[in-house]
Design an enzyme around this catalytic site. Structure first.
Site: not given
Ligand code: ASP
Length: 326
Positions: A17, A100
């Site tokens: 993200t 994340t």
């Molecule tokens: N779906 C995203 C990822 O893990 C969520 C994020 O980065 O917060 O790439």
């Protein structure tokens, strides 16, 4: 002979993200992760030069994915690139931008394989770069500040100003900016404006990689040769469990199973016979607790080997690495 001075921090991009964008101005959800290059992320935060404390920042794109789609092939490339960069005496530290969702898994893999004498700092964000108030730029700034810190060592994760270690870090919230927790172990510290404050007044001890010999062998293998990742799957013990999934996985040729068990590693009685059959078929079985906090107490006469306090997803990584050893 002149000893080369470390003068670089390498920022490796993998997506997430933090590199995500949305066509809807200001949207916090419904964006696409892994859209911006790591060089764009660096260029968008002019204060990084000051946070880098004299180190040159070098960008390298390893992948650009939503980390829910993290693959073994990307992990291989990331470990190899980290390994090569860490061997370079000009490199003082690494920062990795990551989604994340599986950050805790990548952190554990790197912790298990990489030398711990230089910092490797993972960072991420919960809001895309196009959000009204994106959290990525601050997290990146904190990660670079931490990477440049003279006492930082080993694999660390920083988000929302909180610093976590690879063993304890876990994503615990689907939305809030402070999405990670180290559970009852507590954070390793905080990045507060321009300083790093270590919990208990001291930086964490840098522990040598548990799978250092394996890592050495893997690093010596040609980069284009895919590693042979054993098939290790997760199964859960839950109300209404039976052995059908375990039997199907064994029939499919699984090499290892990690069971997300209840409480202190207890298993549904209907699951146990299937796990016995798996063991008889040569499948490695490990038990990890489903509980998000605390650490299982191993029982002396336990039938099954436990995961030494690791969460199920991290236990899976450790078991894969164990099975990769000669
Ligand atoms: N779906 C995203 C990822 O893990 C969520 C994020 O980065 O917060 O790439």
């Amino acid at each position: 002979m002149q000893v080369q001075q470390a003068n670089k921090i390498v920022v490796l991009g993998t997506g997430g993200t933090i590199a995500g964008t949305s066509p809807v101005a200001g949207a916090n959800v419904g964006y696409v992760a892994g859209q911006l290059g790591v060089d764009q992320l660096l260029a968008s935060v002019p204060a990084l030069a000051q946070a880098a404390a004299g180190f040159e920042l070098v960008a390298e794109q390893v992948a650009n994915v939503d980390s829910k789609d993290m693959s073994h092939a990307i992990w291989q490339a990331l470990v190899q690139r980290c390994w090569a960069r860490l061997q370079d005496p000009a490199v003082a530290a690494l920062v990795i931008t990551h989604g994340t969702d599986t950050l805790e898994e990548t952190a554990w893999l790197l912790h298990a394989l990489l030398p711990a004498d230089k910092p490797v700092v993972l960072t991420s964000s919960m809001r895309p770069a196009t959000a009204l108030a994106p959290d990525g730029p601050q997290n990146l700034l904190d990660a670079v500040r931490l990477a440049a810190h003279p006492q930082a060592r080993g694999v660390l994760a920083v988000a929302a100003g909180v610093l976590h270690g690879a063993r304890a870090v876990r994503k615990v919230h689907p939305l809030r900016l402070d999405a990670f927790s180290s559970g009852d172990e507590g954070p390793l510290g905080w990045v507060e404006d321009e300083r790093v404050r270590w919990a208990h007044g001291a930086p964490p001890a840098a522990r040598p990689a548990v799978f250092a010999d394996l890592a050495m062998r893997l690093a010596a293998a040609p980069a284009e040769q895919p590693w042979r990742w054993p098939r290790v799957e997760l199964v859960a013990s839950h109300a209404g469990s039976d052995g059908v999934v375990v039997d199907a996985l064994v029939a499919h040729g699984v090499h290892g199973l990690v069971v997300a068990a209840t409480g202190n590693g207890t298993l549904h009685e209907a699951l146990q016979p299937a796990l016995e059959r798996a063991l008889d078929a040569g499948v490695a079985v490990r038990i990890a607790s489903r509980c998000p906090l605390g650490r299982m107490v191993s029982l002396q006469d336990a039938r099954w080997r436990d995961a030494q306090g690791l969460s199920p997803v991290k236990a899976r990584i450790s078991l894969m690495l164990e099975l990769m050893q000669p």
